[in-house]
Design an enzyme around this catalytic site. Structure first.
Site, PDB file in Angstrom:
ATOM      1  N   THR A  91       0.659  -0.421   0.258  1.00 15.32           N
ATOM      2  CA  THR A  91       0.230   0.007   0.270  1.00 15.32           C
ATOM      3  C   THR A  91       0.848   0.940   0.209  1.00 15.32           C
ATOM      4  OG1 THR A  91      -1.856  -0.778   0.623  1.00 15.32           O
ATOM      5  CG2 THR A  91      -1.569   0.941   1.306  1.00 15.32           C
ATOM      6  N   ASN A 116       1.209  -9.397  11.076  1.00 16.23           N
ATOM      7  CA  ASN A 116       2.303  -8.422  10.863  1.00 16.23           C
ATOM      8  C   ASN A 116       1.623  -7.059  11.135  1.00 16.23           C
ATOM      9  OD1 ASN A 116       1.087  -6.419   8.063  1.00 16.23           O
ATOM     10  ND2 ASN A 116       0.519  -8.485   7.660  1.00 16.23           N
ATOM     11  N   PHE A 120       1.700   0.298   7.325  1.00 14.60           N
ATOM     12  CA  PHE A 120       1.756   0.942   5.261  1.00 14.60           C
ATOM     13  C   PHE A 120       3.613   1.842   6.010  1.00 14.60           C
ATOM     14  CE2 PHE A 120      -3.687   1.582   4.977  1.00 14.60           C
ATOM     15  CZ  PHE A 120      -3.532  -0.197   4.156  1.00 14.60           C
ATOM     16  N   ASN A 145      -1.843  -0.223  -5.066  1.00 11.83           N
ATOM     17  CA  ASN A 145      -3.249  -0.649  -3.690  1.00 11.83           C
ATOM     18  C   ASN A 145      -2.455   0.786  -3.067  1.00 11.83           C
ATOM     19  OD1 ASN A 145      -3.208  -0.933  -1.107  1.00 11.83           O
ATOM     20  ND2 ASN A 145      -3.891  -3.181  -1.516  1.00 11.83           N
ATOM     21  N   SER A 181      -6.843  -3.010   6.073  1.00 10.16           N
ATOM     22  CA  SER A 181      -5.649  -3.010   6.949  1.00 10.16           C
ATOM     23  C   SER A 181      -6.128  -2.917   8.780  1.00 10.16           C
ATOM     24  CB  SER A 181      -4.127  -2.595   6.896  1.00 10.16           C
ATOM     25  OG  SER A 181      -3.464  -2.606   7.720  1.00 10.16           O
ATOM     26  N   ASN A 183      -4.072  -2.214  10.472  1.00 13.66           N
ATOM     27  CA  ASN A 183      -2.992  -2.352  11.524  1.00 13.66           C
ATOM     28  C   ASN A 183      -2.407  -0.261  11.778  1.00 13.66           C
ATOM     29  OD1 ASN A 183      -1.586  -4.740  11.896  1.00 13.66           O
ATOM     30  ND2 ASN A 183      -1.180  -4.665   9.564  1.00 13.66           N
ATOM     31  N   THR A 184      -3.642   0.193  10.606  1.00 11.91           N
ATOM     32  CA  THR A 184      -4.023   1.441  10.958  1.00 11.91           C
ATOM     33  C   THR A 184      -5.184   2.470  11.368  1.00 11.91           C
ATOM     34  OG1 THR A 184      -2.853   2.151   8.726  1.00 11.91           O
ATOM     35  CG2 THR A 184      -4.245   3.594   8.869  1.00 11.91           C
ATOM     36  N   LYS A 219     -10.198  -3.527  -1.949  1.00 13.49           N
ATOM     37  CA  LYS A 219      -9.694  -4.754  -1.292  1.00 13.49           C
ATOM     38  C   LYS A 219     -10.142  -4.966  -0.029  1.00 13.49           C
ATOM     39  CE  LYS A 219      -5.105  -6.943  -0.032  1.00 13.49           C
ATOM     40  NZ  LYS A 219      -4.227  -7.470   0.231  1.00 13.49           N
ATOM     41  N   ASN A 248      -7.574  -9.890   2.938  1.00 11.30           N
ATOM     42  CA  ASN A 248      -6.469  -8.728   3.524  1.00 11.30           C
ATOM     43  C   ASN A 248      -6.465  -9.896   4.779  1.00 11.30           C
ATOM     44  OD1 ASN A 248      -4.882  -6.869   4.590  1.00 11.30           O
ATOM     45  ND2 ASN A 248      -6.121  -5.447   3.003  1.00 11.30           N
ATOM     46  N   THR A 324       2.083 -14.932   1.359  1.00  9.41           N
ATOM     47  CA  THR A 324       2.531 -15.500   2.330  1.00  9.41           C
ATOM     48  C   THR A 324       3.361 -17.420   2.282  1.00  9.41           C
ATOM     49  OG1 THR A 324       1.170 -14.850   3.933  1.00  9.41           O
ATOM     50  CG2 THR A 324       2.243 -16.754   4.844  1.00  9.41           C
TER      51      THR A 324
HETATM   52  C1  LIG Z   1       4.207  -8.865   5.977  1.00 10.55           C
HETATM   53  C2  LIG Z   1       2.490  -8.557   5.462  1.00 10.55           C
HETATM   54  C3  LIG Z   1       2.451  -6.638   5.372  1.00 10.55           C
HETATM   55  C4  LIG Z   1       1.359  -6.731   3.912  1.00 10.55           C
HETATM   56  N1  LIG Z   1       1.127  -5.047   3.174  1.00 10.55           N
HETATM   57  C5  LIG Z   1       0.158  -5.659   2.931  1.00 10.55           C
HETATM   58  C6  LIG Z   1      -0.768  -3.728   2.077  1.00 10.55           C
HETATM   59  O1  LIG Z   1       0.524  -3.367   2.408  1.00 10.55           O
HETATM   60  N2  LIG Z   1      -1.128  -3.661   1.819  1.00 10.55           N
HETATM   61  C7  LIG Z   1      -2.263  -4.092   1.603  1.00 10.55           C
HETATM   62  O2  LIG Z   1      -2.927  -4.134   0.942  1.00 10.55           O
HETATM   63  N3  LIG Z   1      -2.444  -5.747   1.730  1.00 10.55           N
HETATM   64  C8  LIG Z   1      -1.269  -6.321   2.733  1.00 10.55           C
HETATM   65  N4  LIG Z   1      -0.814  -7.653   3.422  1.00 10.55           N
HETATM   66  C9  LIG Z   1      -2.118  -8.194   3.011  1.00 10.55           C
HETATM   67  C10 LIG Z   1      -1.836  -9.678   1.481  1.00 10.55           C
HETATM   68  O3  LIG Z   1      -2.127  -8.538   0.459  1.00 10.55           O
HETATM   69  C11 LIG Z   1      -2.424 -10.594   1.302  1.00 10.55           C
HETATM   70  O4  LIG Z   1      -4.250  -9.863   1.363  1.00 10.55           O
HETATM   71  C12 LIG Z   1      -2.737 -11.133   2.803  1.00 10.55           C
HETATM   72  O5  LIG Z   1      -1.435 -11.631   3.125  1.00 10.55           O
HETATM   73  C13 LIG Z   1      -3.420 -12.790   2.887  1.00 10.55           C
HETATM   74  O6  LIG Z   1      -3.139 -13.450   1.632  1.00 10.55           O
HETATM   75  P1  LIG Z   1      -1.681 -14.660   2.068  1.00 10.55           P
HETATM   76  O7  LIG Z   1      -2.585 -15.584   2.726  1.00 10.55           O
HETATM   77  O8  LIG Z   1      -0.987 -14.893   0.875  1.00 10.55           O
HETATM   78  O9  LIG Z   1      -0.441 -13.987   2.489  1.00 10.55           O
HETATM   79  C14 LIG Z   1       0.774  -7.738   3.998  1.00 10.55           C
HETATM   80  C15 LIG Z   1       0.040  -8.874   4.561  1.00 10.55           C
HETATM   81  C16 LIG Z   1       1.660  -9.082   4.414  1.00 10.55           C
HETATM   82  C17 LIG Z   1       1.841 -10.476   5.511  1.00 10.55           C
END
Ligand SMILES: Cc1cc2nc3c(=O)[nH]c(=O)nc-3n(C[C@H](O)[C@H](O)[C@H](O)COP(=O)(O)O)c2cc1C
Length: 344
Positions: A91, A116, A120, A145, A181, A183-184, A219, A248, A324
């Site tokens: 993002t 995590n 951002f 994004n 997210s 985390n904000t 998203k 997400n 992941t």
């Molecule tokens: C370390 C980390 C940072 C992420 N940062 C973002 C982000 O900045 N923006 C966002 O839309 N999703 C973010 N995600 C979410 C991923 O894009 C994804 O939607 C989510 O991890 C589920 O997919 P996965 O199980 O394959 O990881 C982040 C995920 C992880 C693990």
């Protein structure tokens, strides 16, 4: 090779250090003569039958990199070499920001999961746009994004999304509005009906006024109820969205193999990886059913194998994204999925 040699080494490092170590070394290695060809030979599987057109864009294959891994678009050329059909950067927020204090990225190896609370961290929209303008590979489709800065109050959130949109509009092929997210602080409140319609209307108005509007997607979190998902579909229609990204990370912690005390010690953040797989698929299936397949969905959440990818597509996703699973399985996962798709 990745699982035998690289991953054991990386998993000895703190998770965020491992991330930077990998990025730095990939960047350095890619400058060596022949490195691109080697990476391509090892990982890049292409087949004409993998191509698909979704929201008017022609993807070389359905396997993308999810947002958050290459937040600042520093590695898009190398990721293209690894065989991804598209990469979602971000993002990205209008102004650069450092994100939350470290540590903020944690592995749960027993669950093949991550938690995590990055918050951002990114270089800001202008710097990311300038970097994208310098990229070599122009075939790879790029998703942008976008989010809001932490210190921007929700009442003014739309201004941030519009600013990030404007800065990146020439450089990306589609946009994703991220309001999911965890985390904000307060960000997920923007998923509520009224603020979300306002936000999307403002971004879409700017988008549709451009000579070449970009597909605009939203998203969403896996933690929404069915009735909230119904609202999302209604809002998507009302604001002429081209699709949804589902999902997400989750704030849920149920059903983990990792001891509860370890999970509690990690603290707040979004959980991703294997434990998210089933819920993300459920959300995709629900959205697909309720929209009668009318709205393209990019499926993400716990894809660690070709079977997991096929499950998401069978549930109604038009494209999929990895994060992941890519960390746990390595770059070979991309070609493994694409090979399985040629058989399907
Ligand atoms: C370390 C980390 C940072 C992420 N940062 C973002 C982000 O900045 N923006 C966002 O839309 N999703 C973010 N995600 C979410 C991923 O894009 C994804 O939607 C989510 O991890 C589920 O997919 P996965 O199980 O394959 O990881 C982040 C995920 C992880 C693990």
């Amino acid at each position: 090779m990745y699982k035998q040699f690289v991953k054991p080494l990386l998993f000895k490092l703190d998770a965020e250090r491992a991330h930077h170590f990998t990025f730095d070394n990939l960047k350095r290695a890619s400058r060596l003569p022949g490195a691109g060809a080697l990476l391509r030979g090892l990982y890049n599987y292409q087949h004409p039958s993998l191509a698909r057109e979704v929201f008017g864009l022609k993807f070389a294959n359905a396997v993308g990199l999810a947002a958050g891994l290459d937040k600042n678009a520093v590695l898009t050329d190398e990721l293209a070499t690894m065989g991804f059909g598209f990469v979602e950067i971000g993002t990205v927020t209008p102004r650069p920001q450092p994100g939350n204090p470290q540590p903020r990225l944690f592995r749960l190896p027993q669950d093949e999961a991550l938690i995590n609370r990055m918050g951002f961290n990114n270089d800001g929209a202008a710097a990311v746009a300038a970097r994208l303008a310098r990229r070599q590979n122009r075939q790879l489709l790029i998703g942008g994004n976008i989010g809001k800065n932490k210190d921007t109050p929700n009442e003014r959130a739309a201004d941030d999304y519009v600013a990030a949109f404007e800065a990146l509009a020439e450089q990306v092929d589609y946009f994703v509005v991220n309001v999911s997210s965890p985390n904000t602080p307060g960000l997920r409140e923007l998923q509520d009906k009224k603020p979300l319609i306002n936000l999307l209307q403002q971004v879409q108005a700017r988008n549709l006024a451009r000579p070449a509007p970009r597909p605009l997607l939203l998203k969403i979190a896996p933690d929404l109820t069915d009735s909230q998902l119904d609202d999302i579909l209604e809002i998507a229609r009302e604001t002429q969205l081209s699709g949804l990204v589902a999902t997400n990370t989750t704030i849920e912690r149920g059903g983990l193999a990792t001891p509860a005390a370890t999970v509690a010690a990690v603290g707040a953040g979004g959980l991703s990886g294997r434990p998210l797989r089933a819920r993300a698929t459920e959300v995709i299936a629900y959205l697909h059913r309720r929209s009668q397949g009318g709205l393209p969905i990019i499926g993400a959440g716990g894809i660690h194998s070709a079977e997991d990818a096929l499950e998401k597509l069978a549930a109604g996703a038009s494209l999929i994204q990895l994060y992941t699973g890519f960390v746990y399985e390595g770059p070979a996962l991309v070609s493994r999925i694409n090979r399985a798709l040629t058989k399907g």
